[in-house]
Scaffold this motif. Sequence first.
Motif, short mmCIF file in Angstrom:
data_model
loop_
_atom_site.label_atom_id
_atom_site.label_comp_id
_atom_site.label_asym_id
_atom_site.label_seq_id
_atom_site.Cartn_x
_atom_site.Cartn_y
_atom_site.Cartn_z
N ASP A 12 66.24 7.50 -51.36
CA ASP A 12 67.68 7.23 -51.35
C ASP A 12 68.41 8.57 -51.28
N VAL A 19 71.01 6.72 -46.72
CA VAL A 19 69.75 5.99 -46.53
C VAL A 19 69.34 5.42 -47.89
N LEU A 57 64.19 4.32 -47.85
CA LEU A 57 63.64 4.80 -46.58
C LEU A 57 62.20 5.26 -46.76
N SER A 58 61.30 4.68 -45.99
CA SER A 58 59.89 5.08 -46.01
C SER A 58 59.38 5.18 -44.57
N CYS A 86 73.49 5.32 -38.81
CA CYS A 86 72.37 4.68 -39.52
C CYS A 86 71.55 5.68 -40.33
N LEU A 113 67.95 11.79 -41.77
CA LEU A 113 66.49 11.81 -41.76
C LEU A 113 65.97 13.20 -41.41
N MET A 122 66.09 2.19 -36.83
CA MET A 122 66.71 2.21 -38.15
C MET A 122 67.83 1.18 -38.23
N GLY A 175 70.67 3.47 -44.16
CA GLY A 175 69.59 3.44 -43.19
C GLY A 175 68.22 3.26 -43.82
N ARG A 176 67.40 2.49 -43.13
CA ARG A 176 65.98 2.32 -43.45
C ARG A 176 65.29 1.92 -42.15
N VAL A 177 63.99 2.01 -42.09
CA VAL A 177 63.26 1.62 -40.88
C VAL A 177 63.19 0.11 -40.82
#
Length: 282
Positions: free
Chosen positions: A19, A31, A34-35, A52, A57, A223, A228-230
């Motif tokens: 985060d 984010v 996020l992984s 996003c 990132l 994303m 944002g996250r994948v």
Amino acid sequence: MTVTPFVREIPLVSIENVDLVYGDDGGAPAVAGLSMKVRKGEFLAVVGPSGCGKSTLMKLMTGLRIPQKGVVLVQDAHVTHPISIVGMAFQNPTLLPWRTTIENIMLPLEVVKQHKRRLRSHRTEYLQKARALLKLVGLEGVEDKYPWELSGGMQQRASLCRALIHEPELLMLDEPFGALDAFTREELWLAIRDIHAASGVTVVLVTHDLREAVFLADRILVMSSRPGRVSSEHTTPFARPRPLELLYDNEFNRVVQTLRDEIIRARLPVDAAGRLDNCHTG
């Protein structure tokens, strides 16, 4: 045709449940949860809607931002400060106007500690390396020209050389071709394709251009909207080296359309668990 190998078992970068909130006001995270992993030697593209967290990132990977939650690992070490194994190129080449092309390319060697110590005694060796990079990207003979004497595409090629001169293990590209015309952009796709094949450097490309992502990358991450996250992952099915004619292939355009559909879906709001908010799905 051959497929560029990369070491699938060895992640160069691991981001685990991260985060990040900008500022101290407790605002919405850029984010959340996020992984992702970046495998050594691969070409990874990151796409998604505006805002996003794609640029965030990149800052996390390079240590320019430290998350409030979660872990960022590079070469199995926790990232707690800016790291030196990275080369970066941006949409704006940011060449110093008072330096010649080759002087601009040599600039990282004056900053990166292990090269700074060797620069004076090994200057000829480094100059040869810079000229070899210029030749690789089609800029042979412009060593003594200043940025204002180069076209936009030539400046961006020089920027790529500058990002590679100190032999980084991770090359970060943040919309590097977005400001160029279509023909110059495609020429630079070929240049970065050949650089990746020749050097084996791990590349992370952030882009809004889905054709660019599919043409260049081994793997593409989509994303979600902020935070944002994948939201999805795609492996590109095309062998290397990839010719520009691939852009007109039906399967290529099917993959591009799939990504477009994913991004449209990714723009929809999600709840705290990362599920689509039913109030907005119609």
